[in-house]
Design an enzyme around this catalytic site. Structure first.
Site, PDB file in Angstrom:
ATOM      1  N   GLU A  54       1.400  -1.544   0.449  1.00  0.00           N
ATOM      2  CA  GLU A  54      -0.264  -0.200   0.005  1.00  0.00           C
ATOM      3  C   GLU A  54       0.612   1.490   0.033  1.00  0.00           C
ATOM      4  OE1 GLU A  54      -4.256   0.103   1.655  1.00  0.00           O
ATOM      5  OE2 GLU A  54      -2.753   0.661   3.578  1.00  0.00           O
ATOM      6  N   LYS A  56       0.608   4.830   1.294  1.00  0.00           N
ATOM      7  CA  LYS A  56      -0.341   5.287   2.001  1.00  0.00           C
ATOM      8  C   LYS A  56       0.592   6.494   3.238  1.00  0.00           C
ATOM      9  CE  LYS A  56      -3.063   3.631   6.052  1.00  0.00           C
ATOM     10  NZ  LYS A  56      -3.135   2.602   7.163  1.00  0.00           N
ATOM     11  N   LYS A 116      -8.273   2.316  -3.104  1.00  0.00           N
ATOM     12  CA  LYS A 116      -8.901   2.220  -1.543  1.00  0.00           C
ATOM     13  C   LYS A 116      -8.669   3.577  -0.569  1.00  0.00           C
ATOM     14  CE  LYS A 116      -7.163   0.310   2.746  1.00  0.00           C
ATOM     15  NZ  LYS A 116      -6.091  -0.522   3.860  1.00  0.00           N
ATOM     16  N   GLU A 165     -14.949  -4.973   2.324  1.00  0.00           N
ATOM     17  CA  GLU A 165     -13.796  -4.808   4.156  1.00  0.00           C
ATOM     18  C   GLU A 165     -15.213  -5.315   4.827  1.00  0.00           C
ATOM     19  OE1 GLU A 165     -11.101  -2.357   4.701  1.00  0.00           O
ATOM     20  OE2 GLU A 165     -12.461  -1.417   6.259  1.00  0.00           O
ATOM     21  N   ASN A 186     -10.407  -6.948   8.160  1.00  0.00           N
ATOM     22  CA  ASN A 186      -9.346  -5.414   8.754  1.00  0.00           C
ATOM     23  C   ASN A 186      -9.775  -5.895  10.397  1.00  0.00           C
ATOM     24  OD1 ASN A 186      -7.835  -3.092   9.238  1.00  0.00           O
ATOM     25  ND2 ASN A 186      -9.198  -2.019   8.092  1.00  0.00           N
ATOM     26  N   GLU A 216      -6.225  -7.882   6.299  1.00  0.00           N
ATOM     27  CA  GLU A 216      -5.872  -6.324   6.590  1.00  0.00           C
ATOM     28  C   GLU A 216      -5.675  -5.772   7.941  1.00  0.00           C
ATOM     29  OE1 GLU A 216      -8.837  -3.924   4.395  1.00  0.00           O
ATOM     30  OE2 GLU A 216      -8.988  -5.813   3.631  1.00  0.00           O
ATOM     31  N   SER A 217      -4.310  -4.914   7.987  1.00  0.00           N
ATOM     32  CA  SER A 217      -3.584  -3.979   8.867  1.00  0.00           C
ATOM     33  C   SER A 217      -3.184  -5.546   9.739  1.00  0.00           C
ATOM     34  CB  SER A 217      -4.985  -3.702   9.774  1.00  0.00           C
ATOM     35  OG  SER A 217      -5.698  -2.914   8.903  1.00  0.00           O
TER      36      SER A 217
END
Length: 268
Positions: A54, A56, A116, A165, A186, A216-217
């Site tokens: 990503e 970000k 995103k 998500e 997530n 995710e994360s």
């Protein structure tokens, strides 16, 4: 007001301004000039664990993460390291992203690109395609069920692969009812911004085997990739760890190598 509600309020304000200057017909014309969207699903369904890396700049929980003066160069490093997809944050107020970042990344890499953002309208899907995205994030917590179903259908109709998500059991049920075949779990609660790395392990078993699962994360390194894989992840999405790294290409390569570990082959 929750953090998610505050973000959505700002997104709606920014969206209104963009809609005043660019019509949806203009976006459709731009989208028509794009190359055919790339399909990420074959890579995601292959053995091992794929990596979505990503771009970000900041986040509501951590503030500024990295300046990223050249998002295209960073994306190129990710791709060279073996990332299957590049995720680009385009929300400006809390994440410091722009649609221009998306356009620059699309022009630089040959792998699928994910927009995103906090998408609540078909206008934003057309924006995603017009600026070169192959995929678009749809957050169940941000959408009523009818809107979720409609946006999944619209995304597919214009060539985008929707990444849906979720954060808990109820949202998984909603995503499946809406026909999602690519679901991201997530670990970060969008209402409190707290990360619970146990979220994926706790709920992933509720997602059928035919649906691609994205963790995710919470990915800090190769060990987390392997841990997520053991609980059924086909894909991991990694942002903060990579943008703060001095050698993102090597870090992606390490994650990709972990995802290709022989123990993770022929799972499911």
């Amino acid at each position: 007001m929750s953090v998610l509600a505050e973000i959505l309020e700002g997104v709606a304000d920014d969206l209104r301004r963009r809609m005043e200057t660019t019509s949806i017909d203009d976006l459709k014309e731009r989208a028509a000039r794009q190359s055919v969207a790339l399909d990420p699903m074959p890579a995601y369904r292959a053995d091992g664990v794929s990596v979505i890396a990503e771009v970000k700049r900041s986040s509501p929980s951590k503030g500024a993460l990295a300046s990223i003066k050249d998002p295209a160069a960073l994306a190129a490093d990710y791709a060279a390291g073996g990332a299957a997809t590049i995720s680009v944050l385009t929300e400006e107020r809390r994440f410091g992203g722009t649609l221009d970042d998306l356009r620059a990344v699309r022009a630089k890499v040959d792998v699928p690109v994910l927009r995103k953002d906090f998408i609540t309208t078909s206008y934003q899907l057309w924006e995603a395609r017009a600026f070169g995205a192959d995929m678009a994030l749809l957050i169940v917590a941000a959408l009523e069920q009818n809107a979720l179903e409609s946006l999944i259908e619209r995304a597919r109709s214009i060539g985008l692969t929707p990444l849906v998500e979720v954060h808990d059991e109820d949202e998984i049920e909603r995503a499946l009812a809406a026909g999602a075949d690519l679901i991201g779990v997530n670990a970060r609660n969008l209402k409190t911004l707290e990360v619970d790395r146990g979220t994926f392990a706790r709920v992933a078993h509720l997602i059928p085997d035919h649906v691609v699962k994205v963790a995710e994360s919470g990915v800090r390194g190769p060990r987390d990739v392997i841990d997520y894989a053991k609980h059924g992840a086909n894909v991991v999405l990694v942002g903060e760890t990579l943008v703060r790294d001095d050698d993102p290409r090597a870090s992606v390569a390490d994650l990709v190598a972990a995802g290709a570990h022989p123990a993770l082959q022929h799972r499911g």
